[in-house]
Design an enzyme around this catalytic site. Structure first.
Site, PDB file in Angstrom:
ATOM      1  N   SER A 152       5.019   3.932  10.705  1.00 27.44           N
ATOM      2  CA  SER A 152       4.761   5.341  10.987  1.00 27.44           C
ATOM      3  C   SER A 152       4.114   6.029   9.785  1.00 27.44           C
ATOM      4  O   SER A 152       4.387   5.676   8.633  1.00 27.44           O
ATOM      5  CB  SER A 152       6.081   6.040  11.314  1.00 27.44           C
ATOM      6  OG  SER A 152       5.920   7.439  11.372  1.00 27.44           O
ATOM      7  N   TYR A 177      -0.524  10.121  12.285  1.00 25.20           N
ATOM      8  CA  TYR A 177      -0.472  11.507  12.750  1.00 25.20           C
ATOM      9  C   TYR A 177      -1.625  12.234  12.081  1.00 25.20           C
ATOM     10  O   TYR A 177      -1.789  12.139  10.849  1.00 25.20           O
ATOM     11  CB  TYR A 177       0.849  12.174  12.368  1.00 25.20           C
ATOM     12  CG  TYR A 177       2.019  11.819  13.255  1.00 25.20           C
ATOM     13  CD1 TYR A 177       1.991  12.109  14.620  1.00 25.20           C
ATOM     14  CD2 TYR A 177       3.157  11.213  12.725  1.00 25.20           C
ATOM     15  CE1 TYR A 177       3.078  11.803  15.432  1.00 25.20           C
ATOM     16  CE2 TYR A 177       4.237  10.898  13.544  1.00 25.20           C
ATOM     17  CZ  TYR A 177       4.195  11.200  14.895  1.00 25.20           C
ATOM     18  OH  TYR A 177       5.248  10.886  15.704  1.00 25.20           O
ATOM     19  N   HIS A 236       6.212   9.250  24.748  1.00 19.42           N
ATOM     20  CA  HIS A 236       6.873   9.363  23.447  1.00 19.42           C
ATOM     21  C   HIS A 236       8.396   9.227  23.613  1.00 19.42           C
ATOM     22  O   HIS A 236       9.175   9.952  22.977  1.00 19.42           O
ATOM     23  CB  HIS A 236       6.513  10.702  22.785  1.00 19.42           C
ATOM     24  CG  HIS A 236       6.453  10.631  21.274  1.00 19.42           C
ATOM     25  ND1 HIS A 236       5.294  10.727  20.565  1.00 19.42           N
ATOM     26  CD2 HIS A 236       7.419  10.442  20.348  1.00 19.42           C
ATOM     27  CE1 HIS A 236       5.538  10.634  19.264  1.00 19.42           C
ATOM     28  NE2 HIS A 236       6.830  10.456  19.106  1.00 19.42           N
ATOM     29  N   THR A 264      -1.526   8.709  17.207  1.00 22.10           N
ATOM     30  CA  THR A 264      -0.638   9.355  18.190  1.00 22.10           C
ATOM     31  C   THR A 264      -1.304  10.619  18.691  1.00 22.10           C
ATOM     32  O   THR A 264      -1.691  11.474  17.896  1.00 22.10           O
ATOM     33  CB  THR A 264       0.712   9.684  17.534  1.00 22.10           C
ATOM     34  OG1 THR A 264       1.330   8.455  17.159  1.00 22.10           O
ATOM     35  CG2 THR A 264       1.619  10.438  18.497  1.00 22.10           C
ATOM     36  N   LYS A 273      -2.116   6.354  21.220  1.00 17.49           N
ATOM     37  CA  LYS A 273      -0.757   6.318  21.788  1.00 17.49           C
ATOM     38  C   LYS A 273      -0.407   7.667  22.392  1.00 17.49           C
ATOM     39  O   LYS A 273      -0.488   8.695  21.713  1.00 17.49           O
ATOM     40  CB  LYS A 273       0.259   5.968  20.702  1.00 17.49           C
ATOM     41  CG  LYS A 273       1.706   6.013  21.177  1.00 17.49           C
ATOM     42  CD  LYS A 273       2.648   5.328  20.186  1.00 17.49           C
ATOM     43  CE  LYS A 273       4.099   5.547  20.531  1.00 17.49           C
ATOM     44  NZ  LYS A 273       4.574   6.882  20.140  1.00 17.49           N
TER      45      LYS A 273
END
Lengths: 377, 377, 377, 377
Positions: free
Chosen positions: C116, C138, C264, C164, C240
């Site tokens: 992440s 992100y 999510h 994402t 995603k």
């Protein structure tokens, strides 16, 4: 007879479910089971309710319902609402006056009362009450006796004959089997000779009522029987227990005046389709060729509205009337029919229908699951 | 053998669910789990029942059912009802006589008994009982031994060979894994040499039966195996574990006499389609080219009726017979089959069918949810 | 690293649900809630599972599965099974080694690990483990820093970038809000400068993590961002959080290598469609133009099979790996992936598939309700 | 007015369900029942929620939502969000300031407040608050008085007239009947003369409010009434309680500015279709000819999004505002509207919509069962 006093159990009932609870508090457990039970795993008994709860009605708006009435006709005769009391055997089990009290309640409510072949009061005493009485016929193994019963019903003044077509024998009602249920002494099939019947012979692990039925009823009722009956009586003829649209069409073509779309309240074939689910196809198949009634799980005015919207001309209601009888005799049965009438008028008006005919034009939507029972106040 | 005394646990059973409860009261927990369990999260085990409960049958009215019979044929031979006892391994775990007692019960009930490759009594002793015995075949890693087993079954007088096609290895049956389940001493795969097998070697966190199966069974059974088997024996050939209609059609084209639409009672692929949901497409695909049987969740006569109405020629029933064996040996197994026969005759008659062929013409309706279990009396 | 000892909590786990229970026993309640929770009323969180349970697979019969393998490719590279570890922020909250331990487990299992943007171990340390590491991105309010992160991931040896696209800000995760959740001291977003962030500032009635996210992330990520990213890196690019088929088609047309059909894990829009329900239309829309992954509720091999049968090339699994980490660090995470691999191989073989490609040809049936959870042993 | 202190009950509410619980803790049981209850078995009351939970939204990805706004228009005028406060009678029952407090909250939230004909504060005092006030009209038996009310509302500065078309009389709200509910002293229909009304006359087994309604309201409201009203006022005209698409189309053709797709919160016809299920067909039928609002069960931003995605221009919310009033007066009502606004903005952004218009282009999927309630944190 006025409104029941609010001090009595029946006086505090506001729904048919209230009356069911009141009756459960006073009935002996095995009688309560006899009334409440279904066959097998009671899948169909439960499905009858679930299927009704899944039917959502689409109300109409902005129509004058100031003259809203539940009045209609059944079998060509006026009724105060499109409801008839369903045939239920041996009503003296739940109330000393039995069918007499129930018939008085039906008369007061302006609806037909259907007297069972297995009524615990002779048919002549039931018709003696006045009002519209239909005679429910089980075809006996002895055809002569069967047709004699029809004559006797005619002579007594019955307004229709309703042939039950879904009981070659009784379904496996396990509550009765487990209870070793038999008729209490003093309660008997009053239309038959007084000799003690097998229905009183208590035996563990068996239902004496089922045994008696197997002995007495014919498992060979056919369309020929219907033709014979049609030829034998001028009374309107109703077939109760029709679920397949092909059978309904044939009924209409056979001079039958009405079919009752019914699985016998979940008491015959466990796994049978709920009447409300079979109704639209049946109504389409007969296409007005005869009347279409429905029963199974009717517990309030909304249920009647659902049936009308799906094509029924009317409904039968059985167990609730018995709950009323059990709770307060004639007063109780009348309370049940009054509640049902009040609720139906309410449901008609709130869906923008000033009469029963308008209700038959309502649209419906089916949802995957009915959620009412859990939330009922 | 007469009706069991009402003083015994089996004598007071009125449904297969009653027998299940009676068996649960006497079986050691890990044996009960071995019998009851499914694979994985047991989604498919539960779905088998739910799927059956969703099938509503539309009964026919006014047909003479006085001669109503459950008699039919399976694989071209007469049977008292369209039911065969499903293959279940190691029946001596639940009753000292094991498969012998069950086969006697099947013979008395007039239905075929399927002896498992993993029977705990040698096939010759099972066929020695008389009656119709089918031999269930697991294809072993050793093909010669596999075909020898078939010869042996033929020689013993088996009436059919049922090849299981859904067990390349055993599904993950978590109850057995958690119990560290192994065969009790004295119970073994009696068709094999007596050497102690891995199926007895208890090990925490693993199922010894699954370990043994993985060692013994071939994960390479194919249509070539079917062809070899077809060439190898003149006995009727049944494939058990067919769910995809394309496979069913190929089976019919391969000279197979019947397919069993089955997910192995929820014991192999968790997440597999219930047999009753796969049945209509399979029946349409084979179009009479072979017989179509079904299993998984059959717990009463209404379930058999549902399967027939959706296109099956018959059903297999496994766990209930084992419950009967566990409760009262042969008497118990026979009680289960008698109840099932009585219920099926009842269901046929109440749906207006005088025989099995008529049931296959019934219409059905699927509802979103089956509601029977909760309401069962 | 060998099989965990049966004496340890992780050693007695046989399903991912077992690991969930083990983790729940050791995690502080507010961390457990952070991991488990969804947004709003958690409708979507629950629906993800229900939707999977409703998918029944139709197995194939009689295919050689002796060489059954879970091996496949993801983004053109071989994987031991078509599963990647989903990006999960701040893994040091549940285990001191955090992402390092999880990445080792993924390497051992032969599957990609997605790091992440908010990993609690710097990306370079994660890739230092070896194995295939994907970098989840992100898009930050500062585009330069965003693209720098991508460069850094490339330099560190990441094998793919997964953008994402469903977090303009964090969903209303009420458990965190009610807990006034903030990051524990010592756990931080390790890819960013060490200054204390708002994610540590505990405040009643608010989630500090959500506050931090709102400050840091851009709510203006668009297809232009995708184009910029596509131009900026040669790494395979994954989007995603794609649920609408039109977006999936555009992704394929934009040079994206894969989309992840995802809500999510029920943590963003409560009321969003479950990924498994959106999957078939997405797969049809991209028509092979890019890979299609899916996540949300994957809890076992059968769930992977369901996704493959409905058109996925693979799945992501997040929470279960975290449960494993929480229970037994790297050993626990590895246990989770081993269980999943074992279950998937089992599910493939039991559905007649010798590989992943075959699973994508399986038929499926949807039932009204999934019944597994209640019955899980 | 600032954010409520976290020390107060209202300050710790994070969802409308929290506010419901807080209100339940302070309201007298019979008032709570009056607010919460539905008619009959409350099937429709429950179905309103279930139907909403079944609607899954398919979010869009990669759209700039940095400027995401809930601003929209209702009846041609700007609103802070597409929500109006639904008409609710007698609000002084739950809070001394009653409608005045609620109207202030609506003004602060930037949404219209609908004042009921049966408001417990005179319409002039409500409009005195400022903000947009709509006047809800029950057509009285006295048409002159009815039209006078409309004039009075116009004079007071109301911005619209909303004619309720689904109350020829009140539905059978059994909670009130069982409670023998009557208005508390000091609370009255303030738009009418001060004479004590039947709504205060407590009688066991009856709802005094229903009795009063039956006396006062006309059951003969028709399209002619709508035409009269249309001719009588220049204010925008809204019809509340339209469920059949044919009625909606006629409304649009009759110069009506908006219809509210509503079953009156499950308080009129029990068994009526949920508004959310009727909405798509209504929206298609009016085809932009008038605005389409919806109510019944709206309990959060996701519900508003669901309604928008299915074709609504906006929604009404009633009970939650009353819960807010009951818990903390104006502060509480404002909290409810703030939560709803925050949640709606969240839902818009998370579904990739920067405004309300975008939400109306979202796709939806219906699942068999909504699972949210049980899992709500």
């Amino acid at each position: 007879m006025g409104r029941p006093s609010a001090d009595t159990p029946i006086g505090t009932t506001h729904t048919l479910a209230d009356v069911e609870r009141a009756a459960a508090a006073v009935l002996p457990p095995e009688v309560r089971d006899f009334v409440a039970g279904g066959s097998g795993a009671e899948t169909t008994l439960a499905a009858n309710r679930t299927a009704l709860d899944r039917v959502c009605v689409v109300p109409r708006a902005l129509r004058d319902v100031s003259g809203c009435t539940t009045e209609s006709t059944l079998l060509g005769r006026p009724v105060a609402m499109p409801v008839a009391v369903a045939p239920v055997a041996y009503q003296r089990m739940v109330c000393p006056e039995g069918e007499t009290a129930a018939a008085r309640a039906a008369k007061a409510a302006g609806v037909p009362f259907t007297a069972s072949t297995l009524s615990s009061v002779p048919i002549e005493e039931i018709t003696g009450v006045g009002g519209s009485v239909w005679f429910q016929l089980y075809w006996l193994r002895d055809t002569v006796r069967t047709l004699d019963l029809v004559h006797r019903a005619e002579d007594a003044g019955c307004a229709a004959v309703m042939l039950t077509v879904d009981v070659p024998w009784m379904g496996r009602r396990l509550r009765d089997v487990r209870n070793g249920f038999a008729l209490p002494q003093g309660v008997r099939a009053a239309n038959f000779a007084a000799a003690d019947s097998t229905a009183h012979r208590r035996r563990g692990g068996a239902s004496a009522v089922a045994t008696h039925t197997a002995e007495a009823f014919s498992p060979a009722v056919t369309w020929d029987s219907v033709a014979a009956l049609r030829a034998h009586t001028r009374l309107p003829l109703v077939l109760k227990g029709v679920l397949d649209a092909r059978d309904a069409r044939r009924a209409a073509e056979s001079g039958v005046d009405a079919v009752v779309v019914s699985n016998h309240g979940g008491r015959q074939l466990d796994g049978a389709v709920p009447g409300i689910d079979a109704l639209p196809e049946v109504a389409a198949a007969v296409a007005g060729g005869c009347e279409v009634l429905m029963d199974g799980g009717i517990r309030g005015g909304t249920d009647v509205l659902r049936a009308l919207a799906l094509g029924a001309d009317g409904v039968l209601v059985g167990r609730p009337v018995v709950w009323g009888l059990a709770t307060a005799g004639e007063t109780g049965a009348r309370r049940v029919l009054e509640l049902l009438g009040d609720e139906l008028r309410d449901a008609l008006g709130l869906s923008g229908c000033s009469d029963v005919a308008a209700a038959r034009e309502l649209r419906t939507v089916r949802v995957p699951a009915g959620d009412g029972a859990a939330a009922a106040p």
